[in-house]
Design a protein around this motif. Structure first.
Motif, short mmCIF file in Angstrom:
data_model
loop_
_atom_site.label_atom_id
_atom_site.label_comp_id
_atom_site.label_asym_id
_atom_site.label_seq_id
_atom_site.Cartn_x
_atom_site.Cartn_y
_atom_site.Cartn_z
N TYR A 106 0.81 -1.22 0.00
CA TYR A 106 0.00 0.00 0.00
C TYR A 106 0.84 1.26 0.00
O TYR A 106 0.39 2.32 -0.46
CB TYR A 106 -0.96 -0.01 1.19
N ASP B 213 -7.28 -2.09 -4.82
CA ASP B 213 -7.42 -2.37 -6.25
C ASP B 213 -6.84 -3.77 -6.47
O ASP B 213 -5.62 -3.95 -6.39
CB ASP B 213 -6.67 -1.32 -7.08
N GLN C 188 -9.76 2.89 0.94
CA GLN C 188 -9.51 3.98 -0.01
C GLN C 188 -8.68 3.57 -1.22
O GLN C 188 -8.84 4.14 -2.30
CB GLN C 188 -8.79 5.13 0.72
N LEU C 189 -7.79 2.60 -1.02
CA LEU C 189 -6.82 2.29 -2.09
C LEU C 189 -6.94 0.89 -2.67
O LEU C 189 -6.17 0.54 -3.55
CB LEU C 189 -5.38 2.47 -1.56
N ILE D 238 1.40 1.92 -3.60
CA ILE D 238 0.16 2.39 -4.24
C ILE D 238 -0.15 3.82 -3.81
O ILE D 238 -0.58 4.65 -4.62
CB ILE D 238 -1.00 1.44 -3.90
N MET E 235 1.90 6.13 -5.76
CA MET E 235 1.41 6.22 -7.13
C MET E 235 0.20 7.14 -7.24
O MET E 235 0.07 7.91 -8.19
CB MET E 235 1.07 4.81 -7.62
N LYS E 236 -0.68 7.07 -6.23
CA LYS E 236 -1.92 7.86 -6.26
C LYS E 236 -1.81 9.17 -5.49
O LYS E 236 -2.81 9.85 -5.27
CB LYS E 236 -3.08 7.02 -5.72
N ASN E 237 -0.58 9.47 -5.04
CA ASN E 237 -0.31 10.75 -4.35
C ASN E 237 -1.16 10.93 -3.09
O ASN E 237 -1.62 12.03 -2.80
CB ASN E 237 -0.52 11.91 -5.32
N LYS E 238 -1.35 9.85 -2.35
CA LYS E 238 -2.06 9.92 -1.07
C LYS E 238 -1.01 10.08 0.04
O LYS E 238 -0.62 9.12 0.70
CB LYS E 238 -2.89 8.65 -0.85
#
Length: 596
Positions: free
Chosen positions: A141, A211, A208-209, A144, A147-150
């Protein structure tokens, strides 16, 4: 009447005229339904014939068309198979990730889930498993989240991951045994809190993440990286195990040094062993033992004498090198084996054993052999870490290892001799071996081949025509370590000459790698008598699953392999068979910190 006939005649005329007029549509119908299609198909056939003549090079034949259709079907089937395999692989990874915790034995390890906020299991081993699984998912995570800028989730995951790593690394004492099992001796006091915090973060991040395909890809990448690391570590482990097998423990080195000093302080008259008249008496039981390990040699002698029916009839011929000659003498002068006879010699004093007579000595002095062993940048050198490291053990540089091919030269007045390696333990009286009828053969040995193991093709290069012409690849191998040799037959058949012939042919190591078993198999081919397997049981230096009853009922047990009983890497389950023949309360052993 006239009017009626007129009308009748007129109607009759119209009927005839009407009948003539109706034949025209019928003719047209017949033309278009029969003749027109006929003309069309005839014309089409003529056109097709002309087209085939003019454009045949652009039209596929039925055979070509069938082949093309077959190729297309195969291509479609292959694509479908690849898609199915990829789907199966993804599904397998997903299921393995989901079912990971279900594989834990709940009766022993309890239950856990990396997604639970509370952990009800108190078993320490299961706690480690849970923390490791949480850390794996945290790493997934983290990538990830980047990658998703969280960034907020990323920061929180990194904090929890560091806390788990610290808890797992600092507060656990993990002892890795040789068997590969993990022993956990200290309880983590704050582990439940760390796991709870990590579980809460993972649950939050998952909402939230999550996938499935993305997580599967990350896990697959981690799995591939881990697999590469495992291969690298296995190679490193192999190298280190070979290195460990070549080392001399500090305690044994200390013992050898102390004994050497004491020996050379003795007056010459006190350096002689009693009963020297037995050295060449063919009516006694003679043993040949070639070793540079004082402690190992003492175990061989002690175990043989303690299990012998009449120790006074046993004569031990020990040959060592000049470095250990004083220590070997001193040990048996201090610890005489009862009424048995001890004879210690120095291999470096055998003047007949020189490079002009012995091919191995000549080869060991060659530039190619020195390059093989010592040149660091050579692709086949020991230091390059290339394969087959076990064949590059320095023991192969010692003539003690090759002296077994010169027994009649070392003991010219003996008729039979029992050869023993220094990594064996004797558990029964061995005098029965002198009564075994070898049926005209030279070597009595226990065969080692199973279904397809330890046959000649494992040791020799059968792609070489010299080997292929002279030997059967399926011939059964046998073991060195305990061999009864008929020295009369040896001389009659010129065994040493056969050995020299093949050793000269193998100067460039194309027939076999270094070692003494391959040339032994060649030299004694067709001249080896198989002994009962209970005489000699092997594998205690590498096989952890040996049969306990076979070991305990064996006359001789052999620690062949890297895990010698005097090394720290020895298997503890077998070590007691060896240590019971050592008196660890001996002052020299205590002073050198040698203990069980």
């Amino acid at each position: 009447m006239a009017l009626k006939r007129g009308l009748s005649a007129a109607g009759s005329h119209r009927n005839r005229g009407g009948g003539g007029g109706s034949r025209l549509p019928i003719a047209l119908v017949i033309f278009f339904s029969v003749l027109a299609p006929l003309i069309f198909f005839v014309g089409r056939g003529l056109y097709t014939s002309a087209s085939i003549d003019d454009h045949s090079q652009f039209i596929d034949t039925p055979a070509k068309l069938a082949r093309r259709q077959l190729r297309e079907k195969r291509r479609e089937k292959r694509v479908a198979d690849l898609v199915r395999q990829d789907n199966e692989a993804i599904l397998k990874l997903e299921n393995s990730a989901i079912e990971r915790t279900k594989s834990v034995d709940t009766a022993v390890l309890g239950k856990y889930s990396i997604w639970r906020k509370e952990n009800e299991n108190e078993n320490s081993d299961s706690t480690v498993r849970l923390m490791r699984d949480q850390m794996i998912m945290a790493r997934v995570y983290i990538s990830i989240a980047k990658m998703k800028n969280k960034l907020d989730l990323l920061h929180e995951l990194q904090i929890r991951l560091k806390e788990s790593q610290r808890a797992l690394g600092e507060q656990w004492l993990i002892l890795i045994c040789i068997t590969g099992r993990t022993i956990l001796d200290i309880t983590i006091h704050d582990a439940p809190e760390k796991m709870k915090a990590m579980g809460q973060v993972l649950s939050k991040v998952r909402e939230q993440l999550y996938d499935c395909k993305l997580i599967t890809g990350k896990l697959r990448a981690m799995l591939q990286t881990a697999d590469e690391q495992v291969r690298s570590l296995k190679k490193q482990s192999t190298f280190l195990s070979q290195l460990a097998a070549k080392t001399v423990p500090n305690g044994i080195h200390c013992l050898s040094m102390r004994l050497t000093i004491e020996y050379y302080l003795l007056p010459l008259e006190k350096r002689r062993f009693p009963r020297s008249e037995n050295f060449e008496n063919p009516d006694l039981y003679h043993y040949a033992l070639f070793s540079d390990n004082v402690l190992a040699a003492s175990v061989v002698v002690n175990s043989t004498i303690m299990n012998a029916k009449d120790p006074s009839k046993h004569v031990f011929h020990l040959v060592t090198d000049k470095l250990n000659f004083g220590a070997m003498n001193m040990w048996f002068l201090l610890n005489p084996p009862g009424k048995a006879t001890i004879h210690v010699e120095n291999v470096d004093e055998f003047k007949w054993l020189n490079s002009s007579y012995c091919p191995v000595l000549r080869q060991l002095e060659s530039a190619a052999m020195k390059e093989y062993y010592f040149k660091a940048n050579h692709p086949t050198s020991l230091s390059s870490g290339s394969s087959n490291l076990k064949y590059r053990n320095p023991k192969y540089l010692s003539m003690l290892n090759h002296l077994r091919f010169y027994l009649p030269q070392v003991y010219p007045k003996l008729d039979k001799i029992l050869f023993l390696d220094d990594d064996i333990v004797v558990q029964k009286d061995l005098t029965g071996l002198w009564s075994v009828n070898l049926n005209g053969k030279v070597n009595g040995a226990v065969e080692t081949c199973g279904e397809s193991f330890h046959r000649f093709d494992k040791y020799l290069n059968f792609s070489n025509p010299h080997i292929a012409r002279n030997f059967d690849p399926n011939a059964c191998g046998w073991a060195y370590g305990m061999n009864i040799f008929d020295l009369k037959e040896w001389k009659k058949r010129d065994i040493t000459g056969i050995y020299h012939k093949w050793q000269n042919m193998n100067e460039d190591r194309v027939l076999w790698k270094l070692g003494t078993l391959p040339p032994g198999l060649i030299t004694f081919y067709g001249l080896t008598h198989p002994l009962e397997k209970s005489w000699h049981v092997l594998g205690l230096g590498y096989n952890p699953s040996g049969d306990r009853s076979d070991i305990e009922n064996a006359a001789v047990i052999h620690y062949n392999g890297n895990m010698k009983p005097w090394l720290e890497i020895a298997m503890t389950k077998y070590r007691s068979y060896w240590t019971k023949y050592i008196k660890y309360d001996h002052p020299y052993l205590r002073s050198c910190n040698l203990s069980e």
